[in-house]
Design a protein around this motif. Structure first.
Motif, PDB file in Angstrom:
ATOM      1  N   THR A  14       8.875   0.500 -55.168  1.00  0.00           N
ATOM      2  CA  THR A  14       8.071  -0.257 -56.131  1.00  0.00           C
ATOM      3  C   THR A  14       7.179  -1.301 -55.466  1.00  0.00           C
ATOM      4  N   ALA A  15       7.163  -1.331 -54.138  1.00  0.00           N
ATOM      5  CA  ALA A  15       6.431  -2.371 -53.418  1.00  0.00           C
ATOM      6  C   ALA A  15       4.964  -2.442 -53.811  1.00  0.00           C
ATOM      7  N   ARG A  16       4.353  -1.298 -54.066  1.00  0.00           N
ATOM      8  CA  ARG A  16       2.920  -1.291 -54.355  1.00  0.00           C
ATOM      9  C   ARG A  16       2.593  -1.818 -55.749  1.00  0.00           C
ATOM     10  N   ASP A  17       3.623  -2.178 -56.503  1.00  0.00           N
ATOM     11  CA  ASP A  17       3.391  -2.819 -57.796  1.00  0.00           C
ATOM     12  C   ASP A  17       3.098  -4.312 -57.628  1.00  0.00           C
ATOM     13  N   TYR A  18       3.253  -4.812 -56.398  1.00  0.00           N
ATOM     14  CA  TYR A  18       3.069  -6.230 -56.128  1.00  0.00           C
ATOM     15  C   TYR A  18       1.901  -6.441 -55.176  1.00  0.00           C
ATOM     16  N   VAL A  19       1.213  -7.580 -55.338  1.00  0.00           N
ATOM     17  CA  VAL A  19       0.025  -7.863 -54.536  1.00  0.00           C
ATOM     18  C   VAL A  19       0.194  -9.200 -53.816  1.00  0.00           C
ATOM     19  N   VAL A  20      -0.109  -9.205 -52.524  1.00  0.00           N
ATOM     20  CA  VAL A  20      -0.137 -10.437 -51.749  1.00  0.00           C
ATOM     21  C   VAL A  20      -1.584 -10.702 -51.349  1.00  0.00           C
ATOM     22  N   ILE A  21      -2.087 -11.866 -51.719  1.00  0.00           N
ATOM     23  CA  ILE A  21      -3.453 -12.265 -51.386  1.00  0.00           C
ATOM     24  C   ILE A  21      -3.381 -13.186 -50.169  1.00  0.00           C
ATOM     25  N   VAL A  22      -4.000 -12.770 -49.084  1.00  0.00           N
ATOM     26  CA  VAL A  22      -3.970 -13.541 -47.845  1.00  0.00           C
ATOM     27  C   VAL A  22      -5.322 -14.218 -47.650  1.00  0.00           C
ATOM     28  N   VAL A  23      -5.295 -15.555 -47.522  1.00  0.00           N
ATOM     29  CA  VAL A  23      -6.524 -16.322 -47.327  1.00  0.00           C
ATOM     30  C   VAL A  23      -6.387 -17.117 -46.030  1.00  0.00           C
ATOM     31  N   ASP A  24      -7.137 -16.701 -45.011  1.00  0.00           N
ATOM     32  CA  ASP A  24      -7.085 -17.375 -43.704  1.00  0.00           C
ATOM     33  C   ASP A  24      -8.382 -17.084 -42.974  1.00  0.00           C
ATOM     34  N   ASP A  25      -9.005 -18.113 -42.386  1.00  0.00           N
ATOM     35  CA  ASP A  25     -10.268 -17.892 -41.683  1.00  0.00           C
ATOM     36  C   ASP A  25     -10.072 -17.493 -40.232  1.00  0.00           C
ATOM     37  N   ASP A  26      -8.828 -17.414 -39.785  1.00  0.00           N
ATOM     38  CA  ASP A  26      -8.511 -16.916 -38.441  1.00  0.00           C
ATOM     39  C   ASP A  26      -8.229 -15.423 -38.557  1.00  0.00           C
ATOM     40  N   ALA A  27      -9.131 -14.608 -38.043  1.00  0.00           N
ATOM     41  CA  ALA A  27      -9.022 -13.153 -38.204  1.00  0.00           C
ATOM     42  C   ALA A  27      -7.715 -12.616 -37.622  1.00  0.00           C
ATOM     43  N   ALA A  28      -7.295 -13.156 -36.480  1.00  0.00           N
ATOM     44  CA  ALA A  28      -6.077 -12.659 -35.847  1.00  0.00           C
ATOM     45  C   ALA A  28      -4.854 -12.934 -36.721  1.00  0.00           C
ATOM     46  N   VAL A  29      -4.772 -14.143 -37.257  1.00  0.00           N
ATOM     47  CA  VAL A  29      -3.643 -14.492 -38.130  1.00  0.00           C
ATOM     48  C   VAL A  29      -3.716 -13.696 -39.423  1.00  0.00           C
ATOM     49  N   ARG A  30      -4.903 -13.614 -39.982  1.00  0.00           N
ATOM     50  CA  ARG A  30      -5.081 -12.888 -41.247  1.00  0.00           C
ATOM     51  C   ARG A  30      -4.652 -11.434 -41.105  1.00  0.00           C
ATOM     52  N   ASP A  31      -5.062 -10.800 -40.035  1.00  0.00           N
ATOM     53  CA  ASP A  31      -4.712  -9.395 -39.834  1.00  0.00           C
ATOM     54  C   ASP A  31      -3.226  -9.218 -39.551  1.00  0.00           C
ATOM     55  N   ALA A  32      -2.642 -10.150 -38.799  1.00  0.00           N
ATOM     56  CA  ALA A  32      -1.217 -10.047 -38.480  1.00  0.00           C
ATOM     57  C   ALA A  32      -0.365 -10.206 -39.738  1.00  0.00           C
ATOM     58  N   VAL A  33      -0.710 -11.210 -40.548  1.00  0.00           N
ATOM     59  CA  VAL A  33       0.039 -11.450 -41.780  1.00  0.00           C
ATOM     60  C   VAL A  33      -0.137 -10.282 -42.744  1.00  0.00           C
ATOM     61  N   SER A  34      -1.372  -9.819 -42.884  1.00  0.00           N
ATOM     62  CA  SER A  34      -1.640  -8.698 -43.790  1.00  0.00           C
ATOM     63  C   SER A  34      -0.917  -7.444 -43.318  1.00  0.00           C
ATOM     64  N   GLY A  35      -0.912  -7.228 -42.009  1.00  0.00           N
ATOM     65  CA  GLY A  35      -0.229  -6.057 -41.461  1.00  0.00           C
ATOM     66  C   GLY A  35       1.263  -6.092 -41.715  1.00  0.00           C
ATOM     67  N   LEU A  36       1.843  -7.298 -41.672  1.00  0.00           N
ATOM     68  CA  LEU A  36       3.279  -7.449 -41.942  1.00  0.00           C
ATOM     69  C   LEU A  36       3.602  -7.004 -43.359  1.00  0.00           C
ATOM     70  N   PHE A  37       2.814  -7.458 -44.323  1.00  0.00           N
ATOM     71  CA  PHE A  37       3.070  -7.092 -45.713  1.00  0.00           C
ATOM     72  C   PHE A  37       2.784  -5.615 -45.974  1.00  0.00           C
ATOM     73  N   ALA A  38       1.693  -5.114 -45.397  1.00  0.00           N
ATOM     74  CA  ALA A  38       1.343  -3.703 -45.587  1.00  0.00           C
ATOM     75  C   ALA A  38       2.402  -2.785 -44.991  1.00  0.00           C
ATOM     76  N   SER A  39       3.062  -3.244 -43.918  1.00  0.00           N
ATOM     77  CA  SER A  39       4.049  -2.401 -43.243  1.00  0.00           C
ATOM     78  C   SER A  39       5.269  -2.120 -44.113  1.00  0.00           C
ATOM     79  N   ILE A  40       5.493  -2.944 -45.138  1.00  0.00           N
ATOM     80  CA  ILE A  40       6.636  -2.705 -46.038  1.00  0.00           C
ATOM     81  C   ILE A  40       6.154  -2.231 -47.403  1.00  0.00           C
ATOM     82  N   GLY A  41       4.878  -1.843 -47.480  1.00  0.00           N
ATOM     83  CA  GLY A  41       4.374  -1.195 -48.682  1.00  0.00           C
ATOM     84  C   GLY A  41       3.726  -2.088 -49.707  1.00  0.00           C
TER      85      GLY A  41
END
Length: 221
Positions: A14-41
């Motif tokens: 059911t993970a894809r029923d939830y949305v995490v909005i990531v707001v960060d102007d550091d591309a490296a941090v933004r991508d790392a955080v987003s990748g963490l959440f995407a990795s669990i669906g």
């Protein structure tokens, strides 16, 4: 990646029923955080600025915002205040590399779910996000229940509404009859009709509904 969560509503299915909005102007941090959440669906939406988030539609599903407190332009704290002013109550988890105690206290007083310093542990961030998603799920469910109650209450006749309010406030059938200048038998009829229309299985449940609608104040502890 092995993930643990105290959020019973979340599973990998059911993970894809939830949305995490990531707001960060550091591309490296933004991508790392987003990748963490995407990795669990989890669904992930990225923004580089607070202004970009404000210009975009908010998800219509349980969601949370992972927000860098130090942004170019509108800051994370400013964004939090603007969202509150706009009546948007999506839970916020703050990230910061420069946050201090006063800033943390202010963010939490304004309703932030958590305040996590960079660098962070993955499980620490996931725990905070799971908590935020759980709270938003509950908030949305409460709003849906209240909306359904309002529809039910709107279906009542004016007299039934009056009777429901007075009965929920603890008045007896006789007292309600006197207040409305009707017979006790008619009060009983209104009570039965009201419970049916509101889909209340018991009178106690009807009182709970009246409290949720603001017709009755809960008794102090």
């Amino acid at each position: 990646m092995e993930v643990t969560s105290r959020f019973s509503g979340w599973t990998e299915d059911t993970a894809r029923d939830y949305v995490v909005i990531v707001v960060d102007d550091d591309a490296a941090v933004r991508d790392a955080v987003s990748g963490l959440f995407a990795s669990i669906g989890l669904q992930v939406v990225q923004h580089t600025t607070a202004e970009a988030l404000l210009a975009a539609p908010m998800p219509d599903r349980p969601s949370c915002i992972v927000l860098d407190i130090s942004l170019d332009g509108l800051s994370g704290m400013d964004l939090q205040a603007q969202l509150r002013e706009d009546g948007i109550h999506t839970p916020i988890v703050f990230l910061s590399g420069v946050g201090d105690v006063p800033m943390t206290v202010m963010a939490m007083k304004r309703g932030a779910i958590n305040f996590i310093a960079k660098p962070f542990r993955e499980q620490e961030l996931l725990d905070a996000v799971f908590e935020a998603l759980h709270l938003d799920s509950q908030r949305r469910a409460d709003l849906e229940r209240t909306a359904a109650l309002r529809i039910g209450f709107a279906s009542l006749t004016p007299r039934e509404r009056d009777a429901m309010t007075l009965l929920a406030r603890g008045l007896s059938n006789k007292e309600v009859a006197e207040a409305l200048e009707i017979s006790p038998a008619t009060v009983k009829t209104y009570r039965a009709q009201t419970m049916k229309k509101m889909q209340a299985r018991t009178f106690a449940e009807l009182v709970t509904m009246a409290r949720a609608l603001g017709l009755v104040r809960a008794a102090p502890d």
